[in-house]
Design a protein around this motif. Structure first.
Motif, PDB file in Angstrom:
ATOM      1  N   UNK A  73       0.851  -1.323   0.049  1.00  0.00           N
ATOM      2  CA  UNK A  73       0.065   0.067   0.028  1.00  0.00           C
ATOM      3  C   UNK A  73       0.904   1.380  -0.003  1.00  0.00           C
ATOM      4  N   UNK A  74       2.350   1.110   0.033  1.00  0.00           N
ATOM      5  CA  UNK A  74       3.021   2.263   0.255  1.00  0.00           C
ATOM      6  C   UNK A  74       3.628   2.381   1.337  1.00  0.00           C
ATOM      7  N   UNK A  75       5.086   2.660   1.532  1.00  0.00           N
ATOM      8  CA  UNK A  75       5.329   2.726   2.905  1.00  0.00           C
ATOM      9  C   UNK A  75       5.681   4.050   3.505  1.00  0.00           C
ATOM     10  N   UNK A  76       5.601   4.116   4.638  1.00  0.00           N
ATOM     11  CA  UNK A  76       5.819   5.679   5.460  1.00  0.00           C
ATOM     12  C   UNK A  76       7.004   5.115   6.358  1.00  0.00           C
ATOM     13  N   UNK A  77       7.403   6.128   7.301  1.00  0.00           N
ATOM     14  CA  UNK A  77       8.622   5.767   8.270  1.00  0.00           C
ATOM     15  C   UNK A  77       8.084   6.215   9.414  1.00  0.00           C
ATOM     16  N   UNK A  78       8.658   5.660  10.400  1.00  0.00           N
ATOM     17  CA  UNK A  78       8.462   5.796  11.741  1.00  0.00           C
ATOM     18  C   UNK A  78       9.873   5.997  12.574  1.00  0.00           C
ATOM     19  N   UNK A  79       9.945   7.110  13.422  1.00  0.00           N
ATOM     20  CA  UNK A  79      11.014   7.191  14.251  1.00  0.00           C
ATOM     21  C   UNK A  79      11.102   6.482  15.461  1.00  0.00           C
ATOM     22  N   UNK A  80      12.166   5.878  15.798  1.00  0.00           N
ATOM     23  CA  UNK A  80      12.402   4.949  16.962  1.00  0.00           C
ATOM     24  C   UNK A  80      13.580   5.413  17.770  1.00  0.00           C
ATOM     25  N   UNK A  81      13.756   5.203  19.048  1.00  0.00           N
ATOM     26  CA  UNK A  81      15.124   5.503  19.655  1.00  0.00           C
ATOM     27  C   UNK A  81      15.442   4.060  19.809  1.00  0.00           C
ATOM     28  N   UNK A  82      16.784   3.852  19.408  1.00  0.00           N
ATOM     29  CA  UNK A  82      17.471   2.521  19.531  1.00  0.00           C
ATOM     30  C   UNK A  82      18.702   2.488  20.184  1.00  0.00           C
ATOM     31  N   UNK A  83      19.126   1.607  20.835  1.00  0.00           N
ATOM     32  CA  UNK A  83      20.370   1.576  21.469  1.00  0.00           C
ATOM     33  C   UNK A  83      21.560   1.793  20.606  1.00  0.00           C
ATOM     34  N   UNK A  84      22.394   2.534  20.994  1.00  0.00           N
ATOM     35  CA  UNK A  84      23.446   2.808  20.083  1.00  0.00           C
ATOM     36  C   UNK A  84      24.529   1.664  19.564  1.00  0.00           C
ATOM     37  N   UNK A  85      24.378   0.664  20.404  1.00  0.00           N
ATOM     38  CA  UNK A  85      25.143  -0.535  19.894  1.00  0.00           C
ATOM     39  C   UNK A  85      24.356  -1.499  18.954  1.00  0.00           C
ATOM     40  N   UNK A  86      23.226  -1.128  18.509  1.00  0.00           N
ATOM     41  CA  UNK A  86      22.812  -1.735  17.467  1.00  0.00           C
ATOM     42  C   UNK A  86      22.774  -1.028  16.326  1.00  0.00           C
ATOM     43  N   UNK A  87      22.428  -1.917  15.005  1.00  0.00           N
ATOM     44  CA  UNK A  87      22.864  -1.369  13.837  1.00  0.00           C
ATOM     45  C   UNK A  87      21.434  -0.438  13.138  1.00  0.00           C
ATOM     46  N   UNK A  88      21.988   0.306  12.208  1.00  0.00           N
ATOM     47  CA  UNK A  88      21.037   1.095  11.748  1.00  0.00           C
ATOM     48  C   UNK A  88      19.756   0.583  11.092  1.00  0.00           C
ATOM     49  N   UNK A  89      18.645   1.163  10.943  1.00  0.00           N
ATOM     50  CA  UNK A  89      17.417   0.816  10.379  1.00  0.00           C
ATOM     51  C   UNK A  89      17.397   0.207   9.006  1.00  0.00           C
ATOM     52  N   UNK A  90      16.900  -1.070   9.101  1.00  0.00           N
ATOM     53  CA  UNK A  90      17.026  -2.006   7.849  1.00  0.00           C
ATOM     54  C   UNK A  90      16.088  -1.634   7.062  1.00  0.00           C
ATOM     55  N   UNK A  91      16.298  -1.296   5.700  1.00  0.00           N
ATOM     56  CA  UNK A  91      15.559  -1.027   4.723  1.00  0.00           C
ATOM     57  C   UNK A  91      14.450  -2.018   4.289  1.00  0.00           C
ATOM     58  N   UNK A  92      13.338  -1.610   3.602  1.00  0.00           N
ATOM     59  CA  UNK A  92      12.514  -2.503   3.153  1.00  0.00           C
ATOM     60  C   UNK A  92      12.948  -3.588   2.270  1.00  0.00           C
ATOM     61  N   UNK A  93      12.371  -4.712   2.225  1.00  0.00           N
ATOM     62  CA  UNK A  93      12.891  -5.807   1.512  1.00  0.00           C
ATOM     63  C   UNK A  93      13.123  -5.572  -0.009  1.00  0.00           C
ATOM     64  N   UNK A  94      12.227  -4.748  -0.677  1.00  0.00           N
ATOM     65  CA  UNK A  94      12.544  -4.426  -2.023  1.00  0.00           C
ATOM     66  C   UNK A  94      14.070  -3.748  -2.386  1.00  0.00           C
ATOM     67  N   UNK A  95      14.596  -3.227  -1.366  1.00  0.00           N
ATOM     68  CA  UNK A  95      15.888  -2.817  -1.513  1.00  0.00           C
ATOM     69  C   UNK A  95      17.235  -3.961  -0.864  1.00  0.00           C
ATOM     70  N   UNK A  96      16.783  -4.876  -0.605  1.00  0.00           N
ATOM     71  CA  UNK A  96      17.703  -5.695   0.049  1.00  0.00           C
ATOM     72  C   UNK A  96      18.138  -7.002  -0.988  1.00  0.00           C
TER      73      UNK A  96
END
Lengths: 185, 781
Positions: free
Chosen positions: B18-41
């Motif tokens: 249906x089309x993607x939006x984004x959401x902001x999250x606070x994440x631990x700094x020793x975890x990797x950056x946000x993973x892109x949607x499957x289409x880009x992987x």
């Protein structure tokens, strides 16, 4: 003669030679010869030992699985002279000089049988416990009918049980093989 | 830069189609950056071949039943022929004196003064032996003499519920009763003859007011049968004591969990118990615990001083390896003229045999919006084998009643069942699933009941599932990089056929930017970091995030090493398709293997545990947590009912499922197909049949206990949503159970649509169809 044909369908042929042998076997352990995957093995088994037990036990060929041990799930399917039988329903001592083919004799991880390759490609495997039996029946079907239709596949796999639900992907794998063969001709 | 411990990231969010939006999250700094949607992987979201398929199709995969240790003994178990008896004496002297018998273990002590010993179901284990051969072990059981005093018994829920005298437990026994579901104590309740409870209550609003407001009321009594797990690999264990340590090979759904249970049972440190589970031939809930047979094998091994193999025969599987509990549900739902629900009232009974917790889930109280709810559940003990969890325990039984009742409300209001659910179901995910499913099954062409003129009637029906998105927080994964460029992924997590090993390869390949061929998965061994169980549809959600986090940290270590060597900043280095290069000068590059060869030590390693979901959990209890949103699933069924023979054929099932981010679509499709097929089998064929006169199971085999075969399977169309929520390093959740829950009620609703008569009892066999149609009379009614 008619009796011979009828029994041959389930992979057990009673010849005079077998009968003669049967008379001197047991009740204690007996030594028999078995042709398995092109090699002749000599082994000593109790007369009530099934082919499935002999393969898995004395011969260490554990690819053949025992799931129900009463001929109701076909997980232990092997070939006797190219014909599919439930190895839990055949005694080791009645195999005689027929050629046994097990999953280990069909293909190896390095050199897969086309059915095995198709099962991988179509994800026709989940827990994998029924898989060797399924592969043996599918390979036997392809050997006698290179272009099976869905109905042929259903008929060949009637009696095989899979609890994970691999049936749909097994059918896709077999249909792909059936069509591949057509294309290459 | 934000503060040191956390940083903010934007994650893809929404349903991909249906089309993607984004959401902001606070994440631990020793975890990797946000993973892109499957289409880009490159690897996640692709149908990467199953990691262990090559071994499984060639018969080289090693299951517990294939383990053979030098000097290994074989166990056999003597089981009660009576459904209920007092054991007056057990004489094992002859067995103990038999040459070749190395250990004999009584599972009951009959010599404790003033203590009475009872067996409570036929098939309950009494004595176990270990002998040199399997034949001898079974044979020697005949030399054991047991003096039984048979006692009254009940093997069916309806009779046991009416019992005047208790036939299973007294209140003083309740402390020892095992739970078939979530950990809970039977002792918290009072026993009324054979009935315990109410053990589970949900109450809100005013139920009387609710029914007063109702324009229509759907009322029905629904029954569901006992189903057995039927794992193709039987329950199996090889136990081996060596000095003060215990080594176990076990067909288990939870290596780390059973290790803890063995350690507790034998008073060993966790580190002195090792559990292996290489290939596992299915579990479906029944292989989650150490259980008495695990304990027994270990005890026999200790007594005999040799490894002991204990493998169930198929009849033992059917009698004593667990089952799905039965249920009897009186469900009453009221709705206003606009479709909104005004009241839901459920009184349910269930029997888990000699076990406790035979619930029907919380689905009736929780799936739909309704202010006035009153549900209560009672456990009824029977003299039958104890239930364990089975694929979607509780909700599968509960959905059969609830989803038919909602269908009935729609009928009474003359509303489309899909439209009605759009009004009363608050889940936006299921709303979209209904839309997609309706389109795919051709819902618009649905006719009214009995519209076909001939004896064969066609029908369409639909039903929904509800299941929490569970996470095991005690779940860790190690990623190792070797100097030859090879990568290992290690965890005790086990693969019972779900393909979790493949998902680990995909996640690590994606993070490291290398080909899956360089990655080896080593799992199913408690020497590795503890992984999650393979139950509760929680494995992928629990283990793939730590795998990615560990891989990311290994990558950081390698890039830092290379950066200091090249005298650049690590941030400037990129990895793509096995090549590491400088972003500002892509010609400056080195292969993954060349970089690994520069490691100071032979290998580097990182271990990561499962952190909290980035948006927190809805609840967190011990090692288990629930994500903020549950898992949706909607299924549509097309059936054909032969009104002359009563035979139901399921022609097609459309399954639209949500599992967060799908990691391997073909494996997920396999698993959904499996859930649907188990549901069709539950709906039409399977039933444990008990003889009420002898208390014995009449179909403890694969001949008389009917499982769905390939010829009876419907066409199955699977649609997976890509549902992004930005909740973890992989944003992936489970699927196994939600795919099983709605199948039976979808079929039942389709049957109603075909013949205009509702079936309230599972399995929906031809005799019940004909009785419902009024074509035949009599029978049990």
């Amino acid at each position: 003669m008619e009796h011979h044909l009828a029994t041959k369908n389930i992979g057990v042929s009673v010849t005079d030679k077998d009968r003669a042998v049967a008379e001197v076997l047991g009740p204690g352990p007996v030594t028999i010869s078995l042709w398995v995957n092109g090699k002749l093995h000599e082994l000593t088994v109790a007369p009530h030992t099934t082919l499935a037990e002999a393969l898995r036990g004395s011969l260490g060929l554990t690819g053949t699985k025992i799931a129900c041990n009463h001929g109701a799930c076909a997980a232990c399917s092997v070939w006797l002279d190219g014909m599919v039988v439930a190895a839990c329903g055949v005694l080791a001592i009645e195999v005689g000089d027929r050629m046994v083919t097990t999953i280990e004799g069909l293909g190896t991880p390095e050199k897969l049988h086309p059915v095995q390759a198709a099962f991988i490609e179509h994800d026709a495997v989940q827990c994998g416990f029924c898989t060797p039996g399924m592969v043996m029946s599918c390979a036997a079907l392809l050997a006698r009918n290179p272009h099976p239709h869905v109905e042929d596949i259903e008929a060949a796999l009637t009696g095989h049980l899979c609890r994970c639900g691999t049936y749909p992907h097994i059918v896709s794998a077999m249909l792909a093989l059936s069509h591949n063969e057509t294309d290459s001709e | 830069m934000t503060d040191e411990l956390y940083r903010r990231e934007r994650f893809p969010s929404g349903l991909a189609h249906l089309g993607l939006d984004t959401v902001e999250r606070e994440i631990p700094s020793d975890e990797p950056p946000a993973l892109a949607a499957n289409a880009e992987l490159n690897w996640i979201g692709k149908a990467v071949p199953r990691w262990d398929a090559r071994e499984k199709v060639t018969g080289t995969a090693r299951y517990t039943v294939d383990i053979h240790l030098p000097g290994m003994l074989h166990a056999a178990v003597l089981r009660s022929p009576y459904p209920h008896a007092r054991i007056k004496s057990i004489d094992i002297s002859q067995a103990e004196a038999t040459p070749g018998v190395q250990a004999v273990l009584r599972l009951f002590a009959t010599d404790v003064p003033d203590e009475e010993v009872f067996v409570r179901y036929a098939g309950q284990a009494i004595v176990a032996v270990a002998a040199d051969t399997p034949e001898l072990a079974r044979q020697v059981l005949q030399s054991i003499t047991i003096d039984y005093e048979p006692l009254p018994f009940f093997v069916d829920l309806a009779s046991s519920k009416q019992a005047v005298n208790a036939t299973v437990y007294e209140n003083s026994d309740l402390a020892g009763v095992q739970s078939a579901g979530l950990p809970a104590m039977a002792t918290d309740y009072e026993l009324n003859v054979n009935v315990l409870g109410p053990t589970n209550q949900h109450s809100r609003g005013d139920i009387h007011k609710g029914f007063a407001e109702a324009a229509v009321i759907a009322e029905g009594r629904y029954q569901t049968q006992v189903q057995t797990h039927c794992c193709m690999e039987p329950h199996a264990i090889v136990a081996s004591w060596g000095g003060d340590a215990l080594e176990i090979w076990m067909s288990t759904q939870f290596t780390a969990g059973v290790r803890a249970q063995f350690a507790r049972q034998f008073d060993l440190p966790l580190a002195r118990v090792r559990v292996h589970a290489n290939a596992i031939g299915g579990g479906f809930g029944s292989k989650s615990q150490m259980s008495w047979y695990g304990r027994t094998a270990a005890e026999l091994s200790r007594l005999a001083g040799a490894p002991v193999r204990l493998v169930y025969h198929r009849d033992e599987e059917q009698l004593d390896s667990g089952n799905r509990s039965s249920s009897e549900q009186a469900l009453r739902i009221g709705a206003r003229a606009d479709g909104t629900l005004s009241a839901i009232q459920l009184q349910s009974y269930g029997s888990a045999g000699t076990a406790f917790n035979a619930g029907v889930g919380a689905i009736a109280a929780a799936m739909y919006q309704c202010t006035n709810v009153d549900t209560e559940h009672f456990d009824v003990f029977t003299n039958t084998g104890p239930s364990t969890a089975m694929r979607g325990p509780g909700n599968t039984q509960g959905a059969f009643a609830l989803e038919q009742a909602i269908d009935e409300i729609a009928r009474q209001l003359n509303m489309d069942p899909v439209v009605l659910r759009d009004k009363i179901d608050g889940s936006p995910v299921r709303r979209e699933e209904r839309r997609l499913g309706a389109e795919k099954i051709g819902w618009a062409q649905r006719t009214s009941p009995g519209a076909d003129s001939g004896p064969i009637k066609c029908g369409l029906g639909m039903a929904q599932s509800m299941w929490p998105a569970l996470v095991q927080t005690n779940a860790a994964c190690e990623v190792r990089l070797w100097r030859d460029g090879r990568v290992e992924v290690l965890s005790s997590v086990q693969d019972i056929g779900t393909g979790v090993g493949t998902t680990l390869i995909q996640v690590v390949a994606e993070e490291l930017g290398i080909a899956p061929e360089l990655i080896q998965v080593r799992i199913g061994d408690t020497e590795f970091p503890s992984g999650p169980p393979s139950y509760g549809s929680r494995t992928t959600a629990s283990i793939t995030p730590p795998a990615r986090v560990a891989a990311w940290r290994v990558k950081q270590a390698l890039l830092s090493m290379l950066a200091s060597n090249w005298e650049v900043s690590a941030d400037e280095l990129q990895i793509q398709q096995g090549q590491i290069y400088l972003q500002s000068d892509p010609a400056r590059r080195i292969s993954w293997q060349q970089a690994a060869a520069m490691l100071r030590t032979d290998r580097i390693s990182e271990t990561a545990g499962r952190g909290d979901d980035y948006a927190g959990f809805a609840s967190h209890n011990g090692d288990a947590a629930m994500a903020i949103n549950g898992l949706g699933g909607v299924q549509f069924a097309e059936v054909e009912v032969d009104t002359e023979t009563g035979v139901i054929r399921v022609l097609k099932v459309v399954a639209v499922q949500d599992c967060g981010r799908p990691i391997n679509p073909i494996q997920l499709e396999s698993q959904v197909q499996g859930g649907v097929l188990m549901g069709v089998s539950y709906a039409l064929l399977e039933e444990r049949i008990m003889d009420t006169h002898t208390g014995l199971m009449l179909n403890p085999n694969f001949i008389d206990y009917k499982l769905l075969g390939l010829c009876d399977m419907p066409e199955i169309e699977v649609t997976l949503l890509e549902n992004y929520q930005g909740l973890s390093a992989t944003d992936a959740y489970g699927i196994a159970e939600p795919a099983n829950i709605p199948t039976a009620p979808a079929i039942a609703n389709a049957v109603y649509n075909a013949i205009g008569v509702r079936l309230y009892s599972l399995p929906m066999t031809p005799d019940k169809v004909l009785q419902a149609l009024g074509t035949v009379r009599g029978g049990q009614g």
